[in-house]
Design a protein around this motif. Sequence first.
Motif, PDB file in Angstrom:
ATOM      1  N   ALA A 153      43.717  40.286  41.493  1.00  0.00           N
ATOM      2  CA  ALA A 153      43.771  41.009  42.767  1.00  0.00           C
ATOM      3  C   ALA A 153      43.729  40.034  43.938  1.00  0.00           C
ATOM      4  CB  ALA A 153      42.615  42.002  42.861  1.00  0.00           C
ATOM      5  N   TYR A 154      42.874  39.030  43.844  1.00  0.00           N
ATOM      6  CA  TYR A 154      42.770  38.049  44.925  1.00  0.00           C
ATOM      7  C   TYR A 154      44.083  37.296  45.093  1.00  0.00           C
ATOM      8  CZ  TYR A 154      41.436  33.938  47.579  1.00  0.00           C
ATOM      9  OH  TYR A 154      41.380  32.935  48.524  1.00  0.00           O
ATOM     10  N   GLN A 155      44.680  36.874  43.988  1.00  0.00           N
ATOM     11  CA  GLN A 155      45.933  36.120  44.071  1.00  0.00           C
ATOM     12  C   GLN A 155      47.065  36.983  44.613  1.00  0.00           C
ATOM     13  OE1 GLN A 155      46.451  32.914  43.656  1.00  0.00           O
ATOM     14  NE2 GLN A 155      44.314  32.516  43.132  1.00  0.00           N
ATOM     15  N   LYS A 167      39.749  40.810  38.893  1.00  0.00           N
ATOM     16  CA  LYS A 167      39.293  40.417  40.236  1.00  0.00           C
ATOM     17  C   LYS A 167      40.091  39.203  40.725  1.00  0.00           C
ATOM     18  CE  LYS A 167      34.885  40.483  40.992  1.00  0.00           C
ATOM     19  NZ  LYS A 167      34.798  41.534  42.045  1.00  0.00           N
ATOM     20  N   GLU A 168      40.332  38.239  39.843  1.00  0.00           N
ATOM     21  CA  GLU A 168      41.091  37.048  40.213  1.00  0.00           C
ATOM     22  C   GLU A 168      42.549  37.393  40.467  1.00  0.00           C
ATOM     23  OE1 GLU A 168      41.746  33.319  41.353  1.00  0.00           O
ATOM     24  OE2 GLU A 168      39.780  34.051  40.729  1.00  0.00           O
ATOM     25  N   TYR A 174      46.609  34.850  34.147  1.00  0.00           N
ATOM     26  CA  TYR A 174      45.190  34.614  33.898  1.00  0.00           C
ATOM     27  C   TYR A 174      44.996  34.603  32.390  1.00  0.00           C
ATOM     28  CZ  TYR A 174      40.097  35.042  34.264  1.00  0.00           C
ATOM     29  OH  TYR A 174      38.739  34.826  34.167  1.00  0.00           O
ATOM     30  N   GLU A 215      40.103  46.864  42.417  1.00  0.00           N
ATOM     31  CA  GLU A 215      39.852  45.551  43.025  1.00  0.00           C
ATOM     32  C   GLU A 215      40.707  45.351  44.275  1.00  0.00           C
ATOM     33  OE1 GLU A 215      37.540  43.577  42.276  1.00  0.00           O
ATOM     34  OE2 GLU A 215      36.908  44.155  40.270  1.00  0.00           O
ATOM     35  N   LEU A 216      41.932  45.852  44.256  1.00  0.00           N
ATOM     36  CA  LEU A 216      42.824  45.679  45.409  1.00  0.00           C
ATOM     37  C   LEU A 216      42.363  46.494  46.617  1.00  0.00           C
ATOM     38  CD1 LEU A 216      46.337  45.675  43.681  1.00  0.00           C
ATOM     39  CD2 LEU A 216      45.278  43.775  44.917  1.00  0.00           C
ATOM     40  N   ALA A 218      46.690  39.536  46.695  1.00  0.00           N
ATOM     41  CA  ALA A 218      46.423  39.805  48.115  1.00  0.00           C
ATOM     42  C   ALA A 218      46.473  38.560  48.971  1.00  0.00           C
ATOM     43  CB  ALA A 218      45.055  40.478  48.259  1.00  0.00           C
ATOM     44  N   LYS A 219      45.993  37.436  48.441  1.00  0.00           N
ATOM     45  CA  LYS A 219      45.849  36.226  49.241  1.00  0.00           C
ATOM     46  C   LYS A 219      46.605  35.036  48.682  1.00  0.00           C
ATOM     47  CE  LYS A 219      42.941  38.343  51.937  1.00  0.00           C
ATOM     48  NZ  LYS A 219      43.305  38.703  53.335  1.00  0.00           N
ATOM     49  N   TYR A 254      40.576  44.958  49.751  1.00  0.00           N
ATOM     50  CA  TYR A 254      41.261  44.216  50.821  1.00  0.00           C
ATOM     51  C   TYR A 254      41.742  45.209  51.877  1.00  0.00           C
ATOM     52  CZ  TYR A 254      41.006  40.471  47.432  1.00  0.00           C
ATOM     53  OH  TYR A 254      40.545  39.537  46.538  1.00  0.00           O
ATOM     54  N   SER A 299      36.178  39.599  35.136  1.00  0.00           N
ATOM     55  CA  SER A 299      36.621  38.528  36.036  1.00  0.00           C
ATOM     56  C   SER A 299      38.132  38.461  36.218  1.00  0.00           C
ATOM     57  CB  SER A 299      36.128  37.168  35.513  1.00  0.00           C
ATOM     58  OG  SER A 299      34.725  37.138  35.401  1.00  0.00           O
TER      59      SER A 299
END
Length: 212
Positions: A150-152, A147-148, A132, A54-55, A154-155, A58, A144
């Motif tokens: 990884a988003y947190q 993925k969440e 999570y 997932e990472l 990265a962003k 980015y 899910s």
Amino acid sequence: MIKKAISVFLVNTILLGQAQTLQNNIETVAVFDFTANSVSKSVVQTLSDRLRTELTAYPDLYVVERSRIDAVLEEQAIQLSGCVDECLVEVGQLLGASSIITGSIGKVGSFHTINARKINATTGKVENAFGYDSKYNIDELLVSGMKEVAYQIAKGDNRSTTIQSIPKPPPAVKEPFNPVDGIIYGIGCVAGVIFITTLVLVFSIFSDAISD
């Protein structure tokens, strides 16, 4: 204690990776297998691999391949089971990573939970922490949860936060229409109308009698 000597092959590989990431202004992160709490190690390894995958979505992150991590661990005779954050930071430095990702996956009651930390490989400071929690089965962490996370990572806004995923209650099921109930309801309505009409008629007759 981590040995300081690294094979020539590993040094060349790491330096080459560093040069490429610096040239492209890309952050290098090393994701270590999360620890397992009341969850099988094989499942946790699979979820850790999913986080790496997932990472890679980015473009500003370069994720160190698991094979490179395993090679350094083997070279330095390190077992992840006894390696705390300080030890992982040192391994991250050997890998040429600017940050490391570590954490745990477990089960508490009816919840499956992920706790992840992004640690600066230079200062050892936690840059971002994220949790999570899912009340679904553990499959939802694969679909899910990672993925969440990884988003947190990265962003994220560098603040500890937790997301909960809880199943919604099933919608109420309407009972099928019963003709008998319809007939009873209709009879009740007619009887009500007759009763009210009778009352009005009686009241009218009584009013006329009083007027006479």
